[in-house]
Design a protein around this motif. Structure first.
Motif, PDB file in Angstrom:
ATOM      1  N   THR A   1       0.821  -1.202   0.000  1.00  0.00           N
ATOM      2  CA  THR A   1       0.000   0.000   0.000  1.00  0.00           C
ATOM      3  C   THR A   1       0.858   1.256   0.000  1.00  0.00           C
ATOM      4  OG1 THR A   1      -0.120   0.267   2.412  1.00  0.00           O
ATOM      5  CG2 THR A   1      -1.697  -1.247   1.396  1.00  0.00           C
ATOM      6  N   LYS A   2       0.369   2.276  -0.727  1.00  0.00           N
ATOM      7  CA  LYS A   2       1.054   3.576  -0.717  1.00  0.00           C
ATOM      8  C   LYS A   2       0.931   4.234   0.653  1.00  0.00           C
ATOM      9  CE  LYS A   2       0.701   4.682  -5.639  1.00  0.00           C
ATOM     10  NZ  LYS A   2       0.193   5.659  -6.644  1.00  0.00           N
ATOM     11  N   THR A   3      -0.168   3.954   1.348  1.00  0.00           N
ATOM     12  CA  THR A   3      -0.399   4.570   2.660  1.00  0.00           C
ATOM     13  C   THR A   3       0.737   4.245   3.622  1.00  0.00           C
ATOM     14  OG1 THR A   3      -2.783   4.386   2.360  1.00  0.00           O
ATOM     15  CG2 THR A   3      -1.995   4.751   4.604  1.00  0.00           C
ATOM     16  N   LEU A   4       1.190   2.986   3.599  1.00  0.00           N
ATOM     17  CA  LEU A   4       2.278   2.568   4.478  1.00  0.00           C
ATOM     18  C   LEU A   4       3.639   2.660   3.798  1.00  0.00           C
ATOM     19  CD1 LEU A   4       0.680  -0.562   6.235  1.00  0.00           C
ATOM     20  CD2 LEU A   4       0.801   1.797   7.055  1.00  0.00           C
ATOM     21  N   GLY A   5       3.655   3.176   2.572  1.00  0.00           N
ATOM     22  CA  GLY A   5       4.927   3.335   1.864  1.00  0.00           C
ATOM     23  C   GLY A   5       5.623   2.016   1.599  1.00  0.00           C
ATOM     24  N   GLN A   6       4.845   0.981   1.285  1.00  0.00           N
ATOM     25  CA  GLN A   6       5.416  -0.361   1.149  1.00  0.00           C
ATOM     26  C   GLN A   6       5.932  -0.620  -0.268  1.00  0.00           C
ATOM     27  OE1 GLN A   6       1.938  -2.466   2.554  1.00  0.00           O
ATOM     28  NE2 GLN A   6       2.965  -3.037   4.454  1.00  0.00           N
ATOM     29  N   ASN A   7       7.218  -0.789  -0.379  1.00  0.00           N
ATOM     30  CA  ASN A   7       7.873  -1.259  -1.599  1.00  0.00           C
ATOM     31  C   ASN A   7       8.890  -2.295  -1.148  1.00  0.00           C
ATOM     32  OD1 ASN A   7       7.347   1.926  -2.172  1.00  0.00           O
ATOM     33  ND2 ASN A   7       6.985   0.700  -4.002  1.00  0.00           N
ATOM     34  N   PHE A   8       8.628  -3.576  -1.443  1.00  0.00           N
ATOM     35  CA  PHE A   8       9.450  -4.652  -0.924  1.00  0.00           C
ATOM     36  C   PHE A   8      10.671  -4.879  -1.808  1.00  0.00           C
ATOM     37  CE2 PHE A   8       5.049  -6.047   0.399  1.00  0.00           C
ATOM     38  CZ  PHE A   8       5.190  -5.633   1.714  1.00  0.00           C
ATOM     39  N   VAL A   9      11.835  -5.012  -1.178  1.00  0.00           N
ATOM     40  CA  VAL A   9      13.065  -5.284  -1.922  1.00  0.00           C
ATOM     41  C   VAL A   9      13.063  -6.737  -2.380  1.00  0.00           C
ATOM     42  CG1 VAL A   9      15.576  -5.299  -1.842  1.00  0.00           C
ATOM     43  CG2 VAL A   9      14.318  -3.570  -0.558  1.00  0.00           C
ATOM     44  N   ILE A  10      13.298  -6.951  -3.660  1.00  0.00           N
ATOM     45  CA  ILE A  10      13.289  -8.311  -4.211  1.00  0.00           C
ATOM     46  C   ILE A  10      14.657  -8.736  -4.741  1.00  0.00           C
ATOM     47  CG2 ILE A  10      10.835  -8.248  -4.811  1.00  0.00           C
ATOM     48  CD1 ILE A  10      11.652  -7.599  -7.699  1.00  0.00           C
TER      49      ILE A  10
ATOM     50  N   PHE B   1      12.735  -3.194  -6.431  1.00  0.00           N
ATOM     51  CA  PHE B   1      11.563  -3.203  -5.565  1.00  0.00           C
ATOM     52  C   PHE B   1      10.362  -3.854  -6.247  1.00  0.00           C
ATOM     53  CE2 PHE B   1      13.922   0.632  -4.340  1.00  0.00           C
ATOM     54  CZ  PHE B   1      14.006   0.481  -2.967  1.00  0.00           C
ATOM     55  N   TRP B   2       9.472  -4.365  -5.408  1.00  0.00           N
ATOM     56  CA  TRP B   2       8.153  -4.772  -5.864  1.00  0.00           C
ATOM     57  C   TRP B   2       7.126  -4.205  -4.911  1.00  0.00           C
ATOM     58  CZ3 TRP B   2       4.611  -8.131  -3.266  1.00  0.00           C
ATOM     59  CH2 TRP B   2       3.423  -8.333  -3.981  1.00  0.00           C
ATOM     60  N   PRO B   3       6.167  -3.437  -5.410  1.00  0.00           N
ATOM     61  CA  PRO B   3       6.108  -2.894  -6.775  1.00  0.00           C
ATOM     62  C   PRO B   3       7.180  -1.831  -6.977  1.00  0.00           C
ATOM     63  CG  PRO B   3       4.393  -1.900  -5.418  1.00  0.00           C
ATOM     64  CD  PRO B   3       5.046  -2.961  -4.566  1.00  0.00           C
ATOM     65  N   ALA B   4       7.577  -1.619  -8.225  1.00  0.00           N
ATOM     66  CA  ALA B   4       8.591  -0.611  -8.511  1.00  0.00           C
ATOM     67  C   ALA B   4       8.024   0.773  -8.220  1.00  0.00           C
ATOM     68  CB  ALA B   4       9.037  -0.707  -9.967  1.00  0.00           C
TER      69      ALA B   4
ATOM     70  N   ASP C   1      13.406   7.270  -7.712  1.00  0.00           N
ATOM     71  CA  ASP C   1      14.657   6.596  -7.392  1.00  0.00           C
ATOM     72  C   ASP C   1      14.907   6.660  -5.889  1.00  0.00           C
ATOM     73  OD1 ASP C   1      15.293   5.944 -10.062  1.00  0.00           O
ATOM     74  OD2 ASP C   1      16.052   7.980 -10.392  1.00  0.00           O
ATOM     75  N   SER C   2      15.819   5.810  -5.425  1.00  0.00           N
ATOM     76  CA  SER C   2      16.128   5.754  -4.003  1.00  0.00           C
ATOM     77  C   SER C   2      17.609   6.042  -3.784  1.00  0.00           C
ATOM     78  CB  SER C   2      15.784   4.373  -3.430  1.00  0.00           C
ATOM     79  OG  SER C   2      14.417   4.078  -3.636  1.00  0.00           O
ATOM     80  N   GLY C   3      17.940   6.344  -2.548  1.00  0.00           N
ATOM     81  CA  GLY C   3      19.337   6.599  -2.199  1.00  0.00           C
ATOM     82  C   GLY C   3      19.644   6.084  -0.816  1.00  0.00           C
ATOM     83  N   LEU C   4      20.915   5.782  -0.585  1.00  0.00           N
ATOM     84  CA  LEU C   4      21.378   5.372   0.733  1.00  0.00           C
ATOM     85  C   LEU C   4      21.949   6.578   1.455  1.00  0.00           C
ATOM     86  CD1 LEU C   4      23.248   2.034  -0.154  1.00  0.00           C
ATOM     87  CD2 LEU C   4      20.922   2.304   0.762  1.00  0.00           C
ATOM     88  N   VAL C   5      21.627   6.694   2.738  1.00  0.00           N
ATOM     89  CA  VAL C   5      22.127   7.784   3.572  1.00  0.00           C
ATOM     90  C   VAL C   5      22.834   7.178   4.776  1.00  0.00           C
ATOM     91  CG1 VAL C   5      21.513   9.756   5.004  1.00  0.00           C
ATOM     92  CG2 VAL C   5      20.278   9.330   2.879  1.00  0.00           C
TER      93      VAL C   5
END
Length: 287
Positions: free
Chosen positions: A29-38, A199-202, A206-210
């Protein structure tokens, strides 16, 4: 215990992730910001860049289906996973038992909103390593740094723009309230980029590491809350000079100018030019 004699974990594949989600009836869900790393390579990279080792107690926020959790467990003393989704939290121990049976006793799962956590079980965490939900990344980082003074360092994966804001320095166009507040606790830097296809779903971003490395807070007679109040006021109207932006905070524009002069700050400056120590000096001058 060393990495060489640790039990191993079988990392989740894309097929594993989708099967787990289907079995649990989980729809990201977008509400929980869920994008699972695959992508197993990505979670291995996160663990490697984080620098965690056999003495570390790691807090992981939003473990989801367990991709990063499984990558962390062979290399650290303990993982405390904080998950708001009750179905995911309930399933994580079984996933670890199935994929890393020799490591299951290193895992604690806390079913909670990371923004509302006030304490964690077990030994004090020394590191934060997480794929953070994008919509709450900054407040989670700030909350945990304040809540857990034992945290020595962190590596978080966040939306690329958020990574830029957290790691920005004074004078940068992306420097703002998150940058200044994070600098109260730690030295912060970008530690790499992450593509969308891991990610799934993509996601559509883009993402970054901090990377965050704890350092002492600025030496000041002002409290953290008082300093952060100045930061908030300065960036609420970031295009205004500090004399104007801090008028509400100080009581009037002339009072703001007086405080700024006493702090050794030009009243014509804007907030984006100041580091956290300058904000602390200003906070000390409030009448």
């Amino acid at each position: 215990m060393t990495d060489s004699d640790s039990a191993e974990a079988r990392l989740l594949t894309p097929v594993d992730v989708r099967r787990l989600a289907e079995r649990l009836g989980v729809r990201p869900t977008k509400t929980l910001g869920q994008n699972f790393v695959i992508d197993a390579g990505t979670v291995r990279r996160i663990v490697r860049v984080s620098g965690v080792g056999s003495d570390d107690v790691v807090v992981e926020v939003g473990p989801g289906l367990g991709s990063l959790t499984l990558a962390l467990l062979p290399h650290v003393r303990r993982v405390t996973a904080v998950e708001i989704d009750t179905a995911l939290a309930a399933a994580l121990p079984a996933t670890v038992a199935a994929h890393a049976p020799g490591l299951a006793d290193r895992l604690d799962v806390v079913t909670a909103d990371a923004l509302r956590v006030t304490e964690l079980p077990g030994p004090a965490p020394t590191a934060l390593v997480a794929n953070l939900p994008y919509n709450i990344a900054v407040p989670v980082v700030l909350h945990l740094l304040e809540l857990l003074p034992s945290l020595e360092r962190g590596l978080v994966m966040v939306q690329s723009e958020v990574a830029d804001r957290l790691a920005a320095g004074p004078g940068s166009r992306t420097y703002g309230s998150p940058s200044a507040k994070a600098a109260w606790y730690a030295d912060v830097r970008r530690a790499g980029a992450i593509g969308r296809n891991v990610f799934w779903p993509a996601p559509n971003v883009d993402s970054g590491l901090v990377e965050l490395v704890r350092r002492p807070a600025p030496t000041t007679t002002a409290t953290r809350q008082e300093v952060f109040a100045v930061v908030d006021a300065a960036f609420a109207q970031r295009r205004k000079t500090l004399r104007a932006a801090l008028a509400g905070w100080a009581g009037s524009a002339p009072a703001a100018e007086t405080a700024l002069r006493a702090a050794g700050v030009d009243h014509r400056t804007r907030g984006e030019a100041l580091d956290i120590t300058a904000f602390a000096r200003i906070a000390e001058q409030r009448a």
